[in-house]
Design a protein around this motif. Structure first.
Motif: not given
Ligand code: FAQ
Length: 311
Positions: A274-293
């Motif tokens: 989809g037009a934004t598929s990569v962006e959606r997952i990249a954002n979700r991954r970044a939020a998950h990694e940034n929340g590790a602490w």
């Protein structure tokens, strides 16, 4: 014996009572529920992004407060549905991994970009409208925690749908430029909204079994038709049209006939193109990694409390 357990399971389902987490259930029933509820949870969480995109650019404080409340509601729905999935014996951390590694799906609708503020209204009206149409019957789903979760979720989705419609009514009574913006947005979202209900019945591999288990209560096409019938009069009130030359009232059926969504586009979007598929997952991954602490700190705190209670 297994036969007795199976018979009891069948009896509960057939008499429209609820299967509860500790009840015996067939493996396939458990797997189907995990698949559907996890996908639903992922959709709510990923679904925060398209509208979240406009939070910093809302046209007034009132619109910003409404939109913020809605996006927060989606987060709540996601967490609630992850909890319902956990009652089936899976772990939330594992589900999040499945989402960001692309092993589990989320709704096709959230792979389209939000290009104007009218999209916020149209998502509320059509996307939440489709969600309600699909989810109200799920309140009677045979699995207790899912059906009960749907009751609260549907109440909030009704508020979301109305805020979208109200936003669009306001824009439609504004300038010609605003009316054009609404129509342009409706043109982009109509077909993707119809695709939310899933593939046509003859290409829906899960429907028959899910209906027999009373997880789903209607087929994809039945719900799509119901949504079209519900939306056309609302579009008339708003003063917008749907981009479908085949849309017309069929007096014999007492329903609207409508054209065929582009199922090739649907398959592409579901496959992650989809037009934004990569962006959606990249954002979700970044939020998950940034929340590790945060997760590490919460776990360390819980361990310290547990240790102090042992003393
Ligand atoms: N997108 O055999 P079926 C919201 C997959 S609302 C992506 O017919 P099933 C609120 C399907 O998973 C959106 N994939 O499948 C909100 C299966 O693949 P699999 C979420 C789709 O399960 C609003 C394959 O195609 N709502 O988030 C889609 O019997 C605004 C074959 O399909 C729900 O999840 C699709 N549209 O029926 C949030 C509702 N359709 O898993 C923020 C609960 C189908 O075998 C802002 N779910 N697929 O690999 C359901 O009712 C059902 O799961 C269906 C699909 C009806 C979606």
């Amino acid at each position: 014996t297994t036969t007795d357990l199976e018979a009891e399971f069948e009896r509960i389902v057939r008499s429209d009572q609820r299967i509860e987490p500790r009840d015996w259930m067939p493996d396939g029933y458990r797997r189907t529920l995990i698949r559907q509820i996890a996908q639903h949870a992922h959709s709510e969480i990923i679904g925060m992004q398209p509208e979240g995109n406009w939070l910093t650019r809302a046209p007034s404080l009132r619109r910003k407060a409404i939109l913020m409340a809605k996006v927060q509601d989606e987060a709540g729905h996601g967490l609630y549905l992850y909890s319902a999935t956990e009652t089936l014996g899976v772990d939330r951390a594992e589900l999040t991994e499945n989402l960001i590694e692309g092993r589990q799906k989320y709704s096709s609708i959230f792979n389209y970009p939000t290009l104007s503020y009218a999209d916020v209204g149209v998502i509320g009206w059509l996307v939440d409208g489709a969600a309600i149409c699909n989810q109200v019957p799920l309140c009677r789903s045979s699995y207790g925690p899912y059906g009960r979760a749907m009751i609260g979720v549907c109440k909030e989705e009704s508020f979301h749908q109305r805020q979208g419609f109200e936003l669009l009514m306001t824009m439609m009574s504004g300038t010609q430029a605003q009316r054009d913006m609404v129509q342009e947005s409706v043109n982009r979202w109509w077909w993707p909204a119809l695709m939310m209900f899933g593939p046509p019945d003859d290409r829906s591999p899960n429907s028959a079994q899910s209906m027999a288990w009373r997880i789903k209560r209607h087929t994809n096409d039945e719900l799509r038709q119901r949504f079209v019938d519900m939306s056309v009069p609302q579009a008339e009130v708003l003063g917008v049209t749907f981009p479908d030359p085949d849309l017309r009232w069929n007096a014999e059926r007492g329903s609207y006939d409508f054209g065929e969504p582009d199922w090739d586009e649907f398959m592409q979007v579901v496959k992650g193109n989809g037009a934004t598929s990569v962006e959606r997952i990249a954002n979700r991954r970044a939020a998950h990694e940034n929340g590790a602490w945060v997760r590490a700190a919460a776990a360390a705190f819980a361990a310290r409390i547990a240790a102090s209670q042992e003393e």
